[in-house]
Motif scaffolding. Structure first.
Motif, mmCIF file in Angstrom:
data_model
loop_
_atom_site.group_PDB
_atom_site.id
_atom_site.type_symbol
_atom_site.label_atom_id
_atom_site.label_comp_id
_atom_site.label_asym_id
_atom_site.label_seq_id
_atom_site.Cartn_x
_atom_site.Cartn_y
_atom_site.Cartn_z
ATOM 1 N N ARG A 173 66.222 36.551 -14.755
ATOM 2 C CA ARG A 173 64.895 36.422 -15.364
ATOM 3 C C ARG A 173 64.983 35.874 -16.793
ATOM 4 O O ARG A 173 64.120 35.106 -17.223
ATOM 5 C CB ARG A 173 64.183 37.776 -15.342
ATOM 6 N N ARG A 174 66.045 36.253 -17.525
ATOM 7 C CA ARG A 174 66.194 35.701 -18.861
ATOM 8 C C ARG A 174 66.443 34.200 -18.803
ATOM 9 O O ARG A 174 65.918 33.434 -19.624
ATOM 10 C CB ARG A 174 67.359 36.388 -19.592
ATOM 11 N N LYS A 175 67.213 33.752 -17.824
ATOM 12 C CA LYS A 175 67.470 32.315 -17.672
ATOM 13 C C LYS A 175 66.180 31.573 -17.347
ATOM 14 O O LYS A 175 65.926 30.487 -17.880
ATOM 15 C CB LYS A 175 68.506 32.095 -16.558
ATOM 16 N N ASP A 176 65.349 32.160 -16.475
ATOM 17 C CA ASP A 176 64.054 31.535 -16.174
ATOM 18 C C ASP A 176 63.176 31.478 -17.426
ATOM 19 O O ASP A 176 62.491 30.474 -17.677
ATOM 20 C CB ASP A 176 63.332 32.312 -15.069
ATOM 21 N N ALA A 177 63.183 32.552 -18.228
ATOM 22 C CA ALA A 177 62.391 32.582 -19.457
ATOM 23 C C ALA A 177 62.855 31.501 -20.430
ATOM 24 O O ALA A 177 62.052 30.862 -21.118
ATOM 25 C CB ALA A 177 62.480 33.955 -20.110
#
Length: 461
Positions: free
Chosen positions: A407-411
């Motif tokens: 999710r951090r990579k998507d953010a």
């Protein structure tokens, strides 16, 4: 965690946060945001269609969706960014005495014939007829319309000038080969302003004021725009400047003095000019994306429409005019083009769709067992109370079946300026949150109070 998510209610429509019984702002859940993510795909491009970074990133991130050649749906996050940009533009236009109005997109053919542009623009105009056979075009710009509007004010006095009228509307241009997403499309958003003054001197003052406001606007956005001497083209007039954002994908070729004394679009130059006429330094070549254009028009349109004002001697005089365009949707795409990496969007901080992304623990993780989600909600409540202007700027990535890393990579790819994570640090005493400052490229580990202090510096229009 399930009970906590039950208290995080998505909004029914639009982008305003819902409020609970106590009047507290509720989370916007990423799972409920209409932004179809396709982060792994190359985007919806036809075979052999040229693309650029901004087009590819905006398609992959679910910011735009093709609706036909050169036409796009602007999805909710993009519309938020667009509205923020318009808000910043409104501030700058009001600062120079601008008055906002709205004019019809349907422009009568006789007006354009009177100015000579019906024939001159040729197939670039979208033309149509009503049921009575009367001709119209879909306005790519509104010089004729606004001049007719002012001319209809038959008792306009010199005391009422200068007039600086502007609008932000959809514009239409029948591009033969629309490409590069929002950088060259057939339907787009533009801010167009028109000034009416009592004399050539006063009109040049208006011109200089608006050009200065454009420079301030791009400075506020953190975009390295340069004003270059430009051709007047089909709009006409005697003085013109383009505001260019240097970029490899740009369609304009520029010559720039390294010390800032001279800048021009090569189409305005006669012969080969290689050195600055002021300091003699060798000019550097660059390509640029045109994001703004200004024109000193004189009486080109006021003479056609008889747009006059009455002088102190009560004599009618033609108003001296200028016009000033900003490509609103093009600025959005151009900013992504020049600020982003190959796989991650970066917005001008002031107009990012959402300033904050909160990432709770993965379902079933130790961090969840340590009430990491509850701590994250407490942080949000404290933030909403201390900085209420940021309450509607936060989105919660509630896809807790995914790891925090995913999710951090998507953010990171979606370009939220700040990402606040309830990671391993929430198991400490006192709990510590992981905060990613995307634009600065750094990660901080902060207590609740530290997060609020950091975010107190965030500006929104």
């Amino acid at each position: 965690m399930a009970a906590l998510l039950g208290r995080w209610r998505p909004r029914a429509r639009g982008c305003r946060l819902r409020h609970g019984p106590a009047g507290q702002a509720e989370w916007l859940l990423l799972s409920q945001l209409f932004q179809p993510l396709n982060l792994q795909a190359a985007g919806a491009l036809g075979p052999g269609e040229p693309s650029c970074r901004s087009q590819r990133l905006m398609l992959q991130a679910g910011l735009i969706c093709p609706a036909g050649p050169g036409c796009y749906h602007y999805l909710p996050p993009t519309l938020r960014a667009l509205e923020k940009l318009v808000g910043v533009v409104d501030q700058e236009m009001r600062a120079v005495g601008g008055q906002k109005l709205s004019m019809p997109s349907l422009c009568p053919a006789e007006l354009w014939r009177a100015s000579g542009r019906w024939e001159r623009l040729g197939p670039e105009l979208f033309r149509l007829q009503d049921r009575h056979g009367k001709g119209y075009c879909l306005g790519p710009t509104h010089e004729e319309a606004v001049t007719q509007l002012v001319a209809a004010h038959s008792s306009l006095s010199y005391r009422q000038l200068p007039l600086r009228l502007y609008q932000v509307t959809r514009k239409f241009r029948d591009e033969p080969k629309p490409r590069f997403g929002l950088l060259r499309s057939r339907e787009f958003f533009m801010k167009d302003m028109y000034s009416f003054d009592v004399s050539a001197v006063a009109a040049r003052h208006s011109y200089d004021l608006v050009c200065a406001s454009y420079r301030r606007l791009f400075q506020r956005l953190g975009l390295p725009c340069v004003a270059v001497r430009a051709a007047t083209g089909s709009i006409g007039g005697t003085v013109s400047h383009e505001f260019q954002l240097p970029a490899e994908i740009g369609e304009d070729r520029l010559l720039l003095c390294p010390h800032g004394h001279f800048a021009a679009n090569v189409e305005t130059l006669r012969g080969d000019q290689t050195s600055c006429p002021t300091c003699g330094e060798k000019l550097t070549q660059s390509r640029g994306i045109e994001v703004g254009h200004t024109f000193y028009l004189g009486t080109k349109y006021s003479s056609v429409c008889n747009a006059v004002f009455y002088s102190p001697e009560n004599k009618p005089q033609l108003a001296e005019m200028g016009c000033y365009g900003l490509g609103i949707s093009r600025i959005l795409a151009a900013s992504i083009e020049v600020l982003s990496t190959e796989d991650s969007i970066r917005w001008p901080s002031l107009i990012a769709p959402f300033q904050l992304c909160f990432i709770p623990p993965k379902r079933g993780s130790k961090e969840e067992e340590e009430e990491g989600a509850a701590l994250l909600e407490q942080l949000y409540r404290q933030l909403a109370e201390a900085l209420p202007h940021l309450a509607s700027e936060a989105v919660l990535d509630d896809r807790t079946h995914l790891t925090i890393g995913k999710r951090r990579k998507d953010a990171e790819k979606l370009g939220y300026p700040y990402v606040v994570i309830a990671g391993k640090g929430v198991c400490e005493h006192p709990p510590v949150f992981e905060v990613w400052d995307q634009n600065a490229g750094e990660v901080l580990f902060l207590t609740k109070e530290g997060v609020v202090e950091l975010l107190s510096k965030v500006q929104v229009p």
